[in-house]
Scaffold this motif. Structure first.
Motif, PDB file in Angstrom:
ATOM      1  N   UNK A  50       8.680  -4.058  -3.535  1.00 42.64           N
ATOM      2  CA  UNK A  50       8.884  -5.268  -2.758  1.00 42.64           C
ATOM      3  C   UNK A  50      10.022  -6.061  -3.363  1.00 42.64           C
ATOM      4  N   UNK A  51      10.600  -6.962  -2.566  1.00 42.32           N
ATOM      5  CA  UNK A  51      11.740  -7.757  -3.023  1.00 42.32           C
ATOM      6  C   UNK A  51      11.483  -9.240  -2.770  1.00 42.32           C
ATOM      7  N   UNK A  52      11.703 -10.013  -3.822  1.00 46.00           N
ATOM      8  CA  UNK A  52      11.626 -11.466  -3.786  1.00 46.00           C
ATOM      9  C   UNK A  52      13.033 -11.929  -4.126  1.00 46.00           C
ATOM     10  N   UNK A  53      13.821 -12.209  -3.105  1.00 42.46           N
ATOM     11  CA  UNK A  53      15.262 -12.471  -3.276  1.00 42.46           C
ATOM     12  C   UNK A  53      15.874 -11.268  -3.983  1.00 42.46           C
ATOM     13  N   UNK A  54      16.454 -11.467  -5.156  1.00 42.24           N
ATOM     14  CA  UNK A  54      17.098 -10.366  -5.877  1.00 42.24           C
ATOM     15  C   UNK A  54      16.148  -9.660  -6.840  1.00 42.24           C
ATOM     16  N   UNK A  55      14.926 -10.147  -6.948  1.00 41.35           N
ATOM     17  CA  UNK A  55      13.959  -9.570  -7.880  1.00 41.35           C
ATOM     18  C   UNK A  55      13.173  -8.462  -7.189  1.00 41.35           C
ATOM     19  N   UNK A  56      13.080  -7.311  -7.858  1.00 45.61           N
ATOM     20  CA  UNK A  56      12.304  -6.196  -7.336  1.00 45.61           C
ATOM     21  C   UNK A  56      10.997  -6.078  -8.105  1.00 45.61           C
ATOM     22  N   UNK A  57       9.901  -5.887  -7.394  1.00 37.84           N
ATOM     23  CA  UNK A  57       8.596  -5.702  -8.018  1.00 37.84           C
ATOM     24  C   UNK A  57       8.029  -4.359  -7.576  1.00 37.84           C
ATOM     25  N   UNK A  58       7.394  -3.667  -8.503  1.00 39.75           N
ATOM     26  CA  UNK A  58       6.749  -2.387  -8.203  1.00 39.75           C
ATOM     27  C   UNK A  58       5.286  -2.619  -7.874  1.00 39.75           C
ATOM     28  N   UNK A  59       4.811  -1.881  -6.903  1.00 38.95           N
ATOM     29  CA  UNK A  59       3.408  -1.929  -6.508  1.00 38.95           C
ATOM     30  C   UNK A  59       2.855  -0.518  -6.536  1.00 38.95           C
ATOM     31  N   UNK A  60       1.596  -0.406  -6.927  1.00 39.19           N
ATOM     32  CA  UNK A  60       0.902   0.877  -6.944  1.00 39.19           C
ATOM     33  C   UNK A  60      -0.394   0.716  -6.164  1.00 39.19           C
ATOM     34  N   UNK A  61      -0.640   1.607  -5.221  1.00 39.95           N
ATOM     35  CA  UNK A  61      -1.914   1.612  -4.512  1.00 39.95           C
ATOM     36  C   UNK A  61      -2.665   2.867  -4.938  1.00 39.95           C
ATOM     37  N   UNK A  62      -3.860   2.670  -5.454  1.00 36.26           N
ATOM     38  CA  UNK A  62      -4.643   3.768  -6.019  1.00 36.26           C
ATOM     39  C   UNK A  62      -5.120   4.742  -4.945  1.00 36.26           C
ATOM     40  N   UNK A  63      -5.427   5.962  -5.393  1.00 39.51           N
ATOM     41  CA  UNK A  63      -5.996   6.959  -4.492  1.00 39.51           C
ATOM     42  C   UNK A  63      -7.283   6.430  -3.866  1.00 39.51           C
ATOM     43  N   UNK A  64      -8.110   5.751  -4.643  1.00 38.22           N
ATOM     44  CA  UNK A  64      -9.373   5.214  -4.121  1.00 38.22           C
ATOM     45  C   UNK A  64      -9.134   4.199  -3.003  1.00 38.22           C
ATOM     46  N   UNK A  65      -8.127   3.364  -3.176  1.00 39.17           N
ATOM     47  CA  UNK A  65      -7.801   2.384  -2.132  1.00 39.17           C
ATOM     48  C   UNK A  65      -7.323   3.092  -0.871  1.00 39.17           C
ATOM     49  N   UNK A  66      -6.503   4.124  -1.039  1.00 39.05           N
ATOM     50  CA  UNK A  66      -6.032   4.876   0.126  1.00 39.05           C
ATOM     51  C   UNK A  66      -7.188   5.588   0.826  1.00 39.05           C
ATOM     52  N   UNK A  67      -8.139   6.100   0.048  1.00 41.90           N
ATOM     53  CA  UNK A  67      -9.324   6.738   0.645  1.00 41.90           C
ATOM     54  C   UNK A  67     -10.166   5.718   1.408  1.00 41.90           C
ATOM     55  N   UNK A  68     -10.205   4.488   0.912  1.00 43.38           N
ATOM     56  CA  UNK A  68     -10.997   3.451   1.586  1.00 43.38           C
ATOM     57  C   UNK A  68     -10.387   3.116   2.945  1.00 43.38           C
ATOM     58  N   UNK A  69      -9.056   3.015   3.006  1.00 39.01           N
ATOM     59  CA  UNK A  69      -8.448   2.615   4.280  1.00 39.01           C
ATOM     60  C   UNK A  69      -8.231   3.793   5.227  1.00 39.01           C
ATOM     61  N   UNK A  70      -8.219   5.015   4.694  1.00 43.74           N
ATOM     62  CA  UNK A  70      -8.119   6.204   5.548  1.00 43.74           C
ATOM     63  C   UNK A  70      -8.990   7.317   4.949  1.00 43.74           C
ATOM     64  N   UNK A  71     -10.305   7.238   5.189  1.00 45.14           N
ATOM     65  CA  UNK A  71     -11.259   8.136   4.535  1.00 45.14           C
ATOM     66  C   UNK A  71     -11.062   9.620   4.833  1.00 45.14           C
ATOM     67  N   UNK A  72     -10.485   9.950   5.964  1.00 47.87           N
ATOM     68  CA  UNK A  72     -10.342  11.354   6.338  1.00 47.87           C
ATOM     69  C   UNK A  72      -9.030  11.989   5.867  1.00 47.87           C
ATOM     70  N   UNK A  73      -8.260  11.297   5.025  1.00 48.84           N
ATOM     71  CA  UNK A  73      -6.986  11.863   4.578  1.00 48.84           C
ATOM     72  C   UNK A  73      -7.212  12.951   3.530  1.00 48.84           C
ATOM     73  N   UNK A  74      -6.263  13.860   3.448  1.00 47.95           N
ATOM     74  CA  UNK A  74      -6.329  14.928   2.449  1.00 47.95           C
ATOM     75  C   UNK A  74      -6.175  14.334   1.049  1.00 47.95           C
ATOM     76  N   UNK A  75      -6.869  14.916   0.081  1.00 45.28           N
ATOM     77  CA  UNK A  75      -6.844  14.409  -1.294  1.00 45.28           C
ATOM     78  C   UNK A  75      -5.785  15.126  -2.115  1.00 45.28           C
ATOM     79  N   UNK A  76      -4.535  15.050  -1.630  1.00 44.07           N
ATOM     80  CA  UNK A  76      -3.404  15.606  -2.374  1.00 44.07           C
ATOM     81  C   UNK A  76      -2.191  14.710  -2.130  1.00 44.07           C
ATOM     82  N   UNK A  77      -1.084  15.004  -2.795  1.00 42.51           N
ATOM     83  CA  UNK A  77       0.101  14.149  -2.697  1.00 42.51           C
ATOM     84  C   UNK A  77       0.515  13.905  -1.255  1.00 42.51           C
TER      85      UNK A  77
END
Length: 90
Positions: free
Chosen positions: A26-53
């Motif tokens: 994400x970008x706040x003006x010229x500052x860049x911030x990194x975000x990480x969303x965990x596998x568990x969070x992704x499984x919560x929002x899309x439970x039927x997704x494959x469990x690989x990259x």
């Protein structure tokens, strides 16, 4: 109207095997911030997704707006360089 502090114009994302999360930026003006969303969070929002990259990246892409909205809620200007989104954020 909400005045967003951070924006997510860069649609790049990558899977981080070590953190077991999808990384995006994400970008706040010229500052860049990194975000990480965990596998568990992704499984919560899309439970039927494959469990690989490919499955986790696909889940991220299908739910990008929801994920970026959650990321904007936890972002604090000037606080730190990276942020972790976990299942409890959804």
């Amino acid at each position: 109207m909400i005045n967003l502090v951070i924006d997510f114009p860069n649609h790049s994302r990558s899977y981080d095997q070590t953190r077991r999360a999808v990384r995006f930026w994400g970008h706040d003006s010229a500052i860049e911030a990194s975000f990480f969303i965990s596998e568990d969070a992704l499984r919560r929002i899309q439970p039927n997704s494959r469990a690989d990259e490919s499955g986790f990246l696909n889940a991220f892409d299908r739910n990008r707006d929801l994920i970026c909205a959650a990321a904007a809620r936890i972002y604090v200007r000037g606080s730190r360089g990276s942020y972790d989104l976990v299942a409890a954020n959804f």
